[in-house]
Design a protein around this motif. Structure first.
Motif, PDB file in Angstrom:
ATOM      1  N   VAL A   8       0.871  -1.201   0.169  1.00  0.00           N
ATOM      2  CA  VAL A   8       0.155   0.000  -0.011  1.00  0.00           C
ATOM      3  C   VAL A   8       0.859   1.225   0.058  1.00  0.00           C
ATOM      4  N   ASP A   9       0.687   2.176  -0.920  1.00  0.00           N
ATOM      5  CA  ASP A   9       1.438   3.268  -1.054  1.00  0.00           C
ATOM      6  C   ASP A   9       0.485   4.525  -1.146  1.00  0.00           C
ATOM      7  N   GLN A  10       0.296   5.252  -0.301  1.00  0.00           N
ATOM      8  CA  GLN A  10      -0.375   6.468  -0.238  1.00  0.00           C
ATOM      9  C   GLN A  10      -1.899   6.362  -0.768  1.00  0.00           C
ATOM     10  N   GLY A  11      -2.532   5.321  -0.028  1.00  0.00           N
ATOM     11  CA  GLY A  11      -3.893   5.187  -0.402  1.00  0.00           C
ATOM     12  C   GLY A  11      -4.085   4.153  -1.692  1.00  0.00           C
ATOM     13  N   VAL A  12      -3.072   3.596  -2.022  1.00  0.00           N
ATOM     14  CA  VAL A  12      -2.968   2.689  -3.438  1.00  0.00           C
ATOM     15  C   VAL A  12      -2.634   1.490  -3.182  1.00  0.00           C
ATOM     16  N   ALA A  13      -3.574   0.324  -3.333  1.00  0.00           N
ATOM     17  CA  ALA A  13      -3.012  -0.898  -3.088  1.00  0.00           C
ATOM     18  C   ALA A  13      -2.450  -1.672  -4.563  1.00  0.00           C
ATOM     19  N   GLY A  46      -8.247   2.219   4.127  1.00  0.00           N
ATOM     20  CA  GLY A  46      -7.118   3.154   3.817  1.00  0.00           C
ATOM     21  C   GLY A  46      -7.050   3.127   2.239  1.00  0.00           C
ATOM     22  N   VAL A  47      -7.402   2.040   1.572  1.00  0.00           N
ATOM     23  CA  VAL A  47      -7.037   1.794   0.459  1.00  0.00           C
ATOM     24  C   VAL A  47      -8.273   2.580  -0.560  1.00  0.00           C
ATOM     25  N   ARG A  48      -7.841   3.203  -1.533  1.00  0.00           N
ATOM     26  CA  ARG A  48      -8.663   4.394  -2.068  1.00  0.00           C
ATOM     27  C   ARG A  48      -8.836   3.666  -3.659  1.00  0.00           C
ATOM     28  N   ALA A  49      -7.675   3.255  -4.128  1.00  0.00           N
ATOM     29  CA  ALA A  49      -7.600   2.683  -5.437  1.00  0.00           C
ATOM     30  C   ALA A  49      -6.526   1.614  -5.665  1.00  0.00           C
ATOM     31  N   LEU A 191       1.735   4.783 -10.767  1.00  0.00           N
ATOM     32  CA  LEU A 191       1.627   5.183  -9.289  1.00  0.00           C
ATOM     33  C   LEU A 191       0.978   6.395  -9.196  1.00  0.00           C
ATOM     34  N   ALA A 192       1.613   7.488  -9.979  1.00  0.00           N
ATOM     35  CA  ALA A 192       1.193   8.752  -9.969  1.00  0.00           C
ATOM     36  C   ALA A 192      -0.370   9.001 -10.242  1.00  0.00           C
ATOM     37  N   TRP A 193      -0.779   8.255 -11.535  1.00  0.00           N
ATOM     38  CA  TRP A 193      -2.134   8.314 -11.755  1.00  0.00           C
ATOM     39  C   TRP A 193      -3.069   7.680 -10.686  1.00  0.00           C
ATOM     40  N   ALA A 194      -2.657   6.389  -9.971  1.00  0.00           N
ATOM     41  CA  ALA A 194      -3.328   5.767  -9.086  1.00  0.00           C
ATOM     42  C   ALA A 194      -3.572   6.581  -7.954  1.00  0.00           C
ATOM     43  N   GLN A 195      -2.366   7.198  -7.637  1.00  0.00           N
ATOM     44  CA  GLN A 195      -2.591   8.074  -6.316  1.00  0.00           C
ATOM     45  C   GLN A 195      -3.402   9.356  -6.625  1.00  0.00           C
ATOM     46  N   GLN A 196      -3.450   9.755  -7.801  1.00  0.00           N
ATOM     47  CA  GLN A 196      -4.547  10.703  -8.348  1.00  0.00           C
ATOM     48  C   GLN A 196      -5.877  10.344  -8.096  1.00  0.00           C
ATOM     49  N   LEU A 197      -6.300   9.177  -8.485  1.00  0.00           N
ATOM     50  CA  LEU A 197      -7.474   8.567  -8.387  1.00  0.00           C
ATOM     51  C   LEU A 197      -7.584   8.175  -6.875  1.00  0.00           C
ATOM     52  N   ALA A 198      -6.898   8.013  -5.944  1.00  0.00           N
ATOM     53  CA  ALA A 198      -7.071   7.791  -4.572  1.00  0.00           C
ATOM     54  C   ALA A 198      -7.181   9.023  -3.955  1.00  0.00           C
ATOM     55  N   GLU A 199      -7.016  10.209  -4.529  1.00  0.00           N
ATOM     56  CA  GLU A 199      -6.976  11.391  -3.707  1.00  0.00           C
ATOM     57  C   GLU A 199      -8.725  12.035  -4.042  1.00  0.00           C
TER      58      GLU A 199
END
Length: 258
Positions: A8-13, A46-49, A191-199
């Protein structure tokens, strides 16, 4: 070494197929681990994407035929129903966006995995192959459902009947993938795109995901009614309240996914 890695990295599994020596070919164990990883991501607030990718040179070469008992090859339909179908359904029904990062080959059931994700980003060296026909089989694991919806019946028919590969640029032009990046940028960009989705407002994303998949098979009247119903649910969320407040205050919204 686990055949499926979960981090898990900044809300991304980040779920990584980890059999690079065989281009991440799928075994019963891998399919079970993948399904368990998705359930874990679903249950973790805690996982959002979710970011699905493969280690090494390829995304996934499909079923590992060497792992299948020769006596069971004639009963592969049972294998598809028991192991593949529940995984694909779990991906579509997961109330969190799934991004597939495809580097190298995605073939057979590996192509199906990529298609079952909600979004796809590919490296410039990615190749998409409906390889089933090459061994006398038909597309499975959702490929016959997703392919014509993404790229049209005629193009899907060509890929399925010939078994030819589609390179990244043609896949982008056809609508099979959303973005293409250089291979060395794939990990960082995905990962950057997935974290954008998670936000983002992930409760609304879950409703949107469900609505679009349901709408793909229904009538316009059904879609209009569904939109109104789901909009009511979304309007009752904390994310909607925060989104409106952030807009009025001219600041970035801080969504919580509820």
């Amino acid at each position: 070494m686990n055949d499926v890695r979960y981090e898990v990295d900044q809300g991304v599994a980040v779920i990584t197929l980890n059999r690079p020596e065989v281009l991440n070919a799928l075994t019963d164990g891998v399919l079970t681990a993948l399904r368990e990883a998705l359930i874990r991501a679903e249950q973790d607030r805690g996982v959002r994407a979710v970011l699905l990718t493969g280690a090494g040179k390829g995304f996934c070469a499909g079923l590992d035929l060497k792992s299948v008992d020769p006596g069971m090859l004639g009963q592969i339909d049972m294998h598809v129903r028991r192991d593949f179908n529940p995984l694909i359904l779990k991906m579509q029904q997961l109330p969190k966006p799934i991004l597939a990062a495809v580097g190298g080959v995605a073939a057979g059931a590996g192509l199906s995995l990529a298609l079952a994700a909600d979004l796809r980003i590919a490296s410039e060296d990615a190749r998409f192959v409906s390889a089933f026909i090459r061994i006398g089989l038909v597309p499975d694991s959702g490929a016959s459902y997703f392919l014509p919806k993404l790229i049209g019946v005629s193009r899907a028919m060509e890929l399925a009947l010939t078994g030819e590969s589609l390179d990244a640029e043609k896949a982008l032009q056809a609508g099979l993938v959303n973005r293409v990046v250089p291979r060395e940028q794939l990990e960082e960009a995905s990962l950057a795109w997935a974290q954008q989705l998670a936000e983002g407002p992930t409760y609304a994303m879950a409703l949107t995901k469900r609505m679009i998949y349901e709408g793909a098979a229904g009538s316009l009247a059904e879609a209009l009614d569904r939109e109104a119903t789901y909009q009511g649910w979304a309007a009752g969320s904390a994310d909607f309240t925060e989104g409106v407040q952030a807009f009025l205050e001219k600041r970035k919204a801080r969504f919580q996914g509820r």
